[in-house]
Design a protein around this motif. Structure first.
Motif, PDB file in Angstrom:
ATOM      1  N   ALA A   1       1.131  -0.981   0.335  1.00 20.99           N
ATOM      2  CA  ALA A   1       0.240  -0.354   0.404  1.00 20.99           C
ATOM      3  C   ALA A   1       0.912   1.723  -0.338  1.00 20.99           C
ATOM      4  CB  ALA A   1      -0.994   0.310   1.466  1.00 20.99           C
ATOM      5  N   ALA A   2       1.839   2.035   0.849  1.00 18.92           N
ATOM      6  CA  ALA A   2       2.268   2.769   0.790  1.00 18.92           C
ATOM      7  C   ALA A   2       3.554   2.865  -0.415  1.00 18.92           C
ATOM      8  CB  ALA A   2       4.103   1.915   2.540  1.00 18.92           C
ATOM      9  N   LEU A   3       4.612   1.493  -0.867  1.00 18.62           N
ATOM     10  CA  LEU A   3       4.565   1.753  -2.141  1.00 18.62           C
ATOM     11  C   LEU A   3       3.941   2.436  -3.174  1.00 18.62           C
ATOM     12  CD1 LEU A   3       7.507  -1.339  -2.420  1.00 18.62           C
ATOM     13  CD2 LEU A   3       7.942   0.892  -2.114  1.00 18.62           C
ATOM     14  N   THR A   4       2.916   2.118  -3.416  1.00 19.67           N
ATOM     15  CA  THR A   4       2.006   2.881  -4.830  1.00 19.67           C
ATOM     16  C   THR A   4       1.417   3.932  -4.273  1.00 19.67           C
ATOM     17  OG1 THR A   4       0.086   1.467  -3.990  1.00 19.67           O
ATOM     18  CG2 THR A   4       0.820   0.635  -6.053  1.00 19.67           C
ATOM     19  N   SER A   5       1.124   3.813  -2.799  1.00 19.15           N
ATOM     20  CA  SER A   5       0.725   5.411  -3.029  1.00 19.15           C
ATOM     21  C   SER A   5       2.140   6.814  -2.974  1.00 19.15           C
ATOM     22  CB  SER A   5       0.161   5.509  -1.505  1.00 19.15           C
ATOM     23  OG  SER A   5       1.298   5.462  -0.285  1.00 19.15           O
ATOM     24  N   TYR A   6       3.028   6.572  -2.697  1.00 22.85           N
ATOM     25  CA  TYR A   6       4.540   6.986  -2.470  1.00 22.85           C
ATOM     26  C   TYR A   6       3.959   7.601  -4.115  1.00 22.85           C
ATOM     27  CZ  TYR A   6       6.180   4.277   1.320  1.00 22.85           C
ATOM     28  OH  TYR A   6       6.550   4.101   2.105  1.00 22.85           O
ATOM     29  N   ALA A   7       4.111   6.238  -5.034  1.00 22.78           N
ATOM     30  CA  ALA A   7       4.056   7.120  -6.650  1.00 22.78           C
ATOM     31  C   ALA A   7       2.619   7.466  -6.815  1.00 22.78           C
ATOM     32  CB  ALA A   7       3.852   5.662  -7.114  1.00 22.78           C
ATOM     33  N   LEU A   8       1.822   7.079  -6.571  1.00 21.12           N
ATOM     34  CA  LEU A   8       0.244   7.488  -7.443  1.00 21.12           C
ATOM     35  C   LEU A   8       0.308   9.522  -6.403  1.00 21.12           C
ATOM     36  CD1 LEU A   8      -2.440   5.448  -6.176  1.00 21.12           C
ATOM     37  CD2 LEU A   8      -2.019   6.034  -7.874  1.00 21.12           C
ATOM     38  N   ILE A   9       0.927   9.180  -5.684  1.00 25.88           N
ATOM     39  CA  ILE A   9       1.417  11.363  -5.222  1.00 25.88           C
ATOM     40  C   ILE A   9       2.522  12.320  -5.907  1.00 25.88           C
ATOM     41  CG2 ILE A   9       2.460  12.480  -3.163  1.00 25.88           C
ATOM     42  CD1 ILE A   9       0.995  10.234  -1.351  1.00 25.88           C
ATOM     43  N   ALA A  10       3.408  10.765  -6.165  1.00 30.03           N
ATOM     44  CA  ALA A  10       4.233  11.518  -6.731  1.00 30.03           C
ATOM     45  C   ALA A  10       3.930  12.028  -8.672  1.00 30.03           C
ATOM     46  CB  ALA A  10       5.627  11.013  -7.142  1.00 30.03           C
ATOM     47  N   MET A  11       2.638  11.309  -9.056  1.00 35.00           N
ATOM     48  CA  MET A  11       2.492  11.843 -10.064  1.00 35.00           C
ATOM     49  C   MET A  11       1.602  13.560 -10.754  1.00 35.00           C
ATOM     50  SD  MET A  11       0.485   8.597 -11.523  1.00 35.00           S
ATOM     51  CE  MET A  11       1.344   7.557 -12.774  1.00 35.00           C
ATOM     52  N   GLY A  12       1.785  13.584  -9.098  1.00 39.92           N
ATOM     53  CA  GLY A  12       0.842  15.304  -8.679  1.00 39.92           C
ATOM     54  C   GLY A  12       1.863  16.086  -9.883  1.00 39.92           C
ATOM     55  N   ASN A  13       1.071  17.741  -9.372  1.00 39.91           N
ATOM     56  CA  ASN A  13       2.278  18.314  -9.357  1.00 39.91           C
ATOM     57  C   ASN A  13       4.396  18.737  -8.967  1.00 39.91           C
ATOM     58  OD1 ASN A  13       2.016  19.634  -6.802  1.00 39.91           O
ATOM     59  ND2 ASN A  13       0.478  20.822  -7.968  1.00 39.91           N
ATOM     60  N   LYS A  14       4.238  19.589  -9.490  1.00 43.01           N
ATOM     61  CA  LYS A  14       6.105  19.864  -8.784  1.00 43.01           C
ATOM     62  C   LYS A  14       5.805  19.698  -7.478  1.00 43.01           C
ATOM     63  CE  LYS A  14       8.805  23.253 -10.628  1.00 43.01           C
ATOM     64  NZ  LYS A  14       9.752  24.309 -11.248  1.00 43.01           N
ATOM     65  N   ARG A  15       4.669  20.101  -6.546  1.00 46.49           N
ATOM     66  CA  ARG A  15       5.443  19.780  -5.206  1.00 46.49           C
ATOM     67  C   ARG A  15       5.366  18.681  -4.430  1.00 46.49           C
ATOM     68  NH1 ARG A  15       3.360  25.174  -1.344  1.00 46.49           N
ATOM     69  NH2 ARG A  15       4.335  23.754   0.208  1.00 46.49           N
ATOM     70  N   ALA A  16       4.163  17.863  -5.300  1.00 45.95           N
ATOM     71  CA  ALA A  16       3.538  16.515  -4.997  1.00 45.95           C
ATOM     72  C   ALA A  16       4.736  15.838  -5.025  1.00 45.95           C
ATOM     73  CB  ALA A  16       2.845  15.809  -5.895  1.00 45.95           C
TER      74      ALA A  16
ATOM     75  N   GLY B   1      11.922   5.705  -4.481  1.00 45.11           N
ATOM     76  CA  GLY B   1      12.727   6.148  -3.699  1.00 45.11           C
ATOM     77  C   GLY B   1      13.378   7.401  -4.737  1.00 45.11           C
ATOM     78  N   LEU B   2      14.298   6.207  -5.685  1.00 48.55           N
ATOM     79  CA  LEU B   2      15.456   6.571  -6.660  1.00 48.55           C
ATOM     80  C   LEU B   2      14.575   7.587  -7.645  1.00 48.55           C
ATOM     81  CD1 LEU B   2      17.905   4.631  -6.849  1.00 48.55           C
ATOM     82  CD2 LEU B   2      18.172   6.436  -5.789  1.00 48.55           C
ATOM     83  N   ALA B   3      13.220   6.870  -7.912  1.00 47.00           N
ATOM     84  CA  ALA B   3      12.352   7.128  -9.111  1.00 47.00           C
ATOM     85  C   ALA B   3      12.163   9.004  -8.978  1.00 47.00           C
ATOM     86  CB  ALA B   3      11.286   6.675  -9.888  1.00 47.00           C
ATOM     87  N   ILE B   4      11.492   8.801  -7.751  1.00 45.28           N
ATOM     88  CA  ILE B   4      10.840   9.889  -7.465  1.00 45.28           C
ATOM     89  C   ILE B   4      12.554  11.949  -6.921  1.00 45.28           C
ATOM     90  CG2 ILE B   4       9.887  11.703  -5.366  1.00 45.28           C
ATOM     91  CD1 ILE B   4       8.621   8.711  -4.755  1.00 45.28           C
ATOM     92  N   THR B   5      13.613  10.990  -6.921  1.00 47.67           N
ATOM     93  CA  THR B   5      14.538  11.292  -6.769  1.00 47.67           C
ATOM     94  C   THR B   5      15.453  12.017  -7.870  1.00 47.67           C
ATOM     95  OG1 THR B   5      15.850  10.632  -4.877  1.00 47.67           O
ATOM     96  CG2 THR B   5      17.281  12.260  -5.477  1.00 47.67           C
ATOM     97  N   GLN B   6      14.511  11.620  -8.830  1.00 45.60           N
ATOM     98  CA  GLN B   6      15.259  11.773 -10.593  1.00 45.60           C
ATOM     99  C   GLN B   6      13.558  12.795 -11.128  1.00 45.60           C
ATOM    100  OE1 GLN B   6      14.634   8.343 -12.694  1.00 45.60           O
ATOM    101  NE2 GLN B   6      16.831   8.832 -14.658  1.00 45.60           N
ATOM    102  N   LYS B   7      12.533  12.525 -10.641  1.00 41.63           N
ATOM    103  CA  LYS B   7      11.489  13.149 -11.182  1.00 41.63           C
ATOM    104  C   LYS B   7      11.707  14.845 -10.558  1.00 41.63           C
ATOM    105  CE  LYS B   7       6.417  13.465 -11.539  1.00 41.63           C
ATOM    106  NZ  LYS B   7       6.033  14.774 -10.580  1.00 41.63           N
ATOM    107  N   LEU B   8      12.215  14.465  -9.009  1.00 39.42           N
ATOM    108  CA  LEU B   8      12.676  15.808  -8.751  1.00 39.42           C
ATOM    109  C   LEU B   8      13.912  16.946  -9.410  1.00 39.42           C
ATOM    110  CD1 LEU B   8      12.453  14.875  -4.315  1.00 39.42           C
ATOM    111  CD2 LEU B   8      11.191  17.035  -5.636  1.00 39.42           C
ATOM    112  N   TYR B   9      14.746  16.499  -9.780  1.00 34.36           N
ATOM    113  CA  TYR B   9      16.104  16.682 -10.374  1.00 34.36           C
ATOM    114  C   TYR B   9      14.974  17.302 -11.836  1.00 34.36           C
ATOM    115  CZ  TYR B   9      20.672  17.034 -12.378  1.00 34.36           C
ATOM    116  OH  TYR B   9      21.824  18.146 -13.171  1.00 34.36           O
ATOM    117  N   GLY B  10      14.836  16.651 -12.404  1.00 33.48           N
ATOM    118  CA  GLY B  10      13.751  17.198 -13.798  1.00 33.48           C
ATOM    119  C   GLY B  10      13.639  18.709 -13.468  1.00 33.48           C
ATOM    120  N   GLU B  11      12.428  18.356 -12.252  1.00 35.74           N
ATOM    121  CA  GLU B  11      11.913  19.637 -12.137  1.00 35.74           C
ATOM    122  C   GLU B  11      12.551  20.885 -11.470  1.00 35.74           C
ATOM    123  OE1 GLU B  11       8.805  17.476  -9.189  1.00 35.74           O
ATOM    124  OE2 GLU B  11       7.888  17.442 -11.850  1.00 35.74           O
ATOM    125  N   PHE B  12      13.060  20.541 -10.363  1.00 36.74           N
ATOM    126  CA  PHE B  12      13.924  21.555 -10.144  1.00 36.74           C
ATOM    127  C   PHE B  12      15.268  21.620 -10.116  1.00 36.74           C
ATOM    128  CE2 PHE B  12      10.711  20.792  -7.381  1.00 36.74           C
ATOM    129  CZ  PHE B  12       9.254  21.669  -6.582  1.00 36.74           C
TER     130      PHE B  12
END
Lengths: 505, 188
Positions: free
Chosen positions: A143-158, B161-172
């Motif tokens: 549940a947690a891993l999918t929710s990180y991905a689902l949140i990160a799909m939002g805007n820059k601040r997400a 975590g690394l994928a999100i970091t990459q996305k952050l790097y792309g954005e900021f």
């Protein structure tokens, strides 16, 4: 067929997640119908399971025929059946709602989005129905891993919010895992019922190892549910995530974590250990009081509609943690009732916030100006959700708060009662402010009249797929309120095995 | 001296605590997002060490039964045929599983006062099985299996975590947390 219902609750969304990801490569348009069908099947399975539990008592479903404690089992009693029904119904309603949002906010990614969405739902359902402490950890991480991905799909601040959530969530889950490790050292078992039995028969309650396990599990779950001092990840995550993501996570994730806490305290450690041997009730109830007040005051300070609602979630988490640690049967009934009613009322107001965002593109509360005239049906749905959060009968929120307050009075925790009433008052202030803006069209002092005036001319009633879930949720809130006796009798059947304190002290 | 002795006795557990604290420090104090993720990985590895240590027993070996061992165990019962050997192994595994369940904790946490209760449990098992296979001769395999799952979870978390970091790097255009927060603050 019906004896296999417990596994179908989980299997439908889980397998469909894979199917959606594969079919989506060719036919993106099939993702949404497939999601709806699988979640609909899951709702049927969970309702059938609930009916069986109410009629015949708890179900112990052995996975692969391996008998516990060696095999993993699903243990479904009144509590897990009720929460499973809540989770699957909320998921279905959100899925119906998601059609326009997902296409608009995450274009070209709809099949991946629905795949993650279904995995999140299956993770949450898995947490609810499993009877194995380690299996619960795995489901927690699904549940947690999918929710990180689902949140990160939002805007820059997400993205940044999702990163922080990932760090906090991993610490929380790791604490839980460590706690299970310490339990395993002492008991040699991972099955929840078996752990309880060994703890009792071997008289392990005075062992420091068990104390460490209890503290680690409790703190881990508190981080995951955003209990007040550990809440910092929640507001930004739910405020900046894509609409559908926050619509599914805001009602469910924190509530399922509260379910885990109730499960751990009542079923694994036993109320006798948690409430009598440790004797922490007063400290935890005071922490809950602080959480309730902090959440409510935080909500008052917000101008962003969705962010305001996220602070209300933090206050509601305080209600339920406090309600459990009142150590009173009525209070715990209220906690379990509140898990269900809070899931639906949070869903209701988040669906409304999503509609407002989709229609006006604005996040702040002044976007509501004149909404009663432009979208009357949407506002009706919102009013029911708001009344429920304030606690006005006959909505569900009134009855669950009633049991919580009653529990506070029974156990003599007046500070909790006072905090609950103050928080209800603050909710009334918050929502009547919104209603005032929406009804009378009161403009902010600085006045962006022209800007708003132009935007709002085009706003009309929300589309059918958005309106249907909102109005169904509102209807469910009223139905739960009207049939509260039946619901409470299921909860009290479940609680009757624990010999909790009921008398007025 | 006593302190040193107790440290030496539970060496694994001290290392796990130290590793966990290093990981937690990196998670909280580091500004670089990738360093935070490395800290998270260390944190999770510490828990794996903890679990693996639970399964350890003095003088125990890997939990694999060879045919002659299983056979030897029931020699006095009169089984000589090769055909029976398979059945013997199955039976022995069942017995061992029961014992592992009962003794799991007193070998992992021998210092504890409550270990006594379970010794008697084990003795009663010993009395009526007469098998030469004892759970205490084998390391506990269950915790290792659990950790295989936990490793997979850890890898998946690191990947997300690394994928999100990459996305952050792309954005900021940065992976320093303070710079990203600064950009959010000024950009708004």
């Amino acid at each position: 067929m019906t004896e296999q219902a417990p596994i179908f609750i989980l299997l439908f969304p889980f397998l469909t997640a894979v199917i959606v990801a594969l079919v989506g490569l060719r036919h993106k348009s099939l993702s949404w119908p497939l999601t709806l069908v699988s979640l609909g099947a899951s709702v049927c399975a969970s309702l059938s399971t609930l009916a069986q539990v109410v009629e015949h008592g708890p179900i112990r479903y052995k996975l692969g025929g391996w008998s516990p404690p060696f095999g993993i089992e699903f243990h479904i009693d009144g509590l897990s059946a009720l929460v499973a029904v809540t989770v699957s119904v909320v998921a279905l309603l959100t899925a119906i709602y998601s059609k326009d949002n997902v296409d608009a906010e995450t274009p070209d990614k709809s099949s991946q989005y629905y795949s993650l969405f279904l995995l999140l739902v299956s993770g949450l359902l898995g947490i609810v129905i499993t009877g194995d402490a380690f299996n619960l950890y795995v489901m927690l991480e699904v549940a947690a891993l999918t929710s990180y991905a689902l949140i990160a799909m939002g805007n820059k601040r997400a993205s940044l919010a999702a990163f922080k959530y990932l760090i906090m969530g991993t610490i929380g889950a790791s604490f839980y895992l460590l706690g299970v490790g310490y339990l395993y050292i002492k008991t040699g078992s991972l099955n929840m019922l078996d752990i309880r039995e060994i703890l009792e028969t071997a008289g392990l309650f005075n062992s420091p190892t068990i104390l460490v396990a209890f503290i680690l599990i409790t703190v881990g779950v508190w981080i995951k549910m955003a209990f007040f001092p550990l809440h910092s990840w929640l507001p930004n995550c739910y405020a900046f995530a894509p609409t559908t993501s926050s619509n599914i996570m805001a009602p469910l994730v924190t509530k399922v974590m509260i379910y885990v806490m109730v499960r751990m305290v009542l079923t694994v450690f036993g109320p006798n250990y948690a409430f009598e041997i440790l004797d922490w009730e007063n400290i935890v109830v005071w922490l809950a009081v602080i959480a309730i007040l902090a959440g409510s005051i935080g909500a008052l300070a917000q101008k962003d509609l969705r962010k305001m609602l996220t602070f209300l979630i933090i206050a509601e988490v305080g209600y339920m943690v406090g309600g459990l640690w009142l150590a009173d049967e009525t209070g715990i009934t209220g906690t379990i009732f509140h898990i269900i009613s809070d899931a639906f009322m949070t869903l209701c107001v988040f669906l409304f916030a999503g509609i407002v965002f989709a229609k006006t593109g604005a996040r702040d509360i002044y976007a509501l100006e004149g909404m009663f005239k432009k979208m009357p049906l949407t506002m009706v749905g919102f009013l029911v959700g708001a009344f429920s959060l304030i606690g006005i009968p006959p909505t569900a929120g009134f009855f669950s708060k009633w049991y919580l307050v009653q529990g506070g009075i029974n156990s003599g925790n007046w500070e909790y009662v006072v905090a609950l009433l103050i928080s209800s008052l603050i909710n009334a202030v918050l929502f009547f402010r919104l209603i005032e803006i929406a009804y009378f069209g009161k403009k902010p002092a600085e006045g962006h009249d022209h800007h708003h005036g132009d935007d709002h001319a085009k706003v009309s009633e929300a589309s059918f797929t958005m309106l249907l879930p909102l109005l169904s949720t509102a209807a469910i809130l009223i139905v739960i309120g009207l049939y509260n006796k039946e619901l409470v009798s299921v909860i009290q059947d479940f609680l009757s095995q624990f010999n909790l304190a009921t008398s007025i002290r | 001296m006593e302190l040193l002795q107790s440290i030496a006795d539970s060496f694994n557990y001290w290392i796990y605590i130290i590793l966990m604290m290093i990981g937690l420090y990196a998670l909280v104090a580091k500004n670089n997002l990738v360093k935070k993720l490395i800290g998270m990985s260390i944190f999770q590895t510490a828990i794996i060490l903890f679990y693996v240590s639970i399964g350890y027993k003095d003088g125990a070996t890997i939990p694999i039964l060879y045919e002659h061992q299983a056979h030897h165990g029931h020699h006095d019962a009169g089984h000589g045929d090769a055909e029976d050997a398979h059945h013997d192994v199955e039976h022995a595994v069942e017995e061992a599983a029961k014992e592992i369940h009962a003794v799991a904790e007193d070998h992992a946490d021998g210092h504890d006062a409550h270990a006594d209760d379970h010794d008697t449990l084990v003795d009663s098992h010993d009395a009526h099985t007469s098998s030469a296979i004892h759970a205490e001769d084998f390391a506990n395999p269950l915790v290792h299996v659990l950790m295989l799952t936990a490793i997979v979870v850890g890898v998946a978390t690191l990947g997300v975590g690394l994928a999100i970091t990459q996305k952050l790097y792309g954005e900021f255009g940065s992976i320093e947390e303070s710079e990203i927060i600064e950009q959010i603050r000024t950009g708004k």
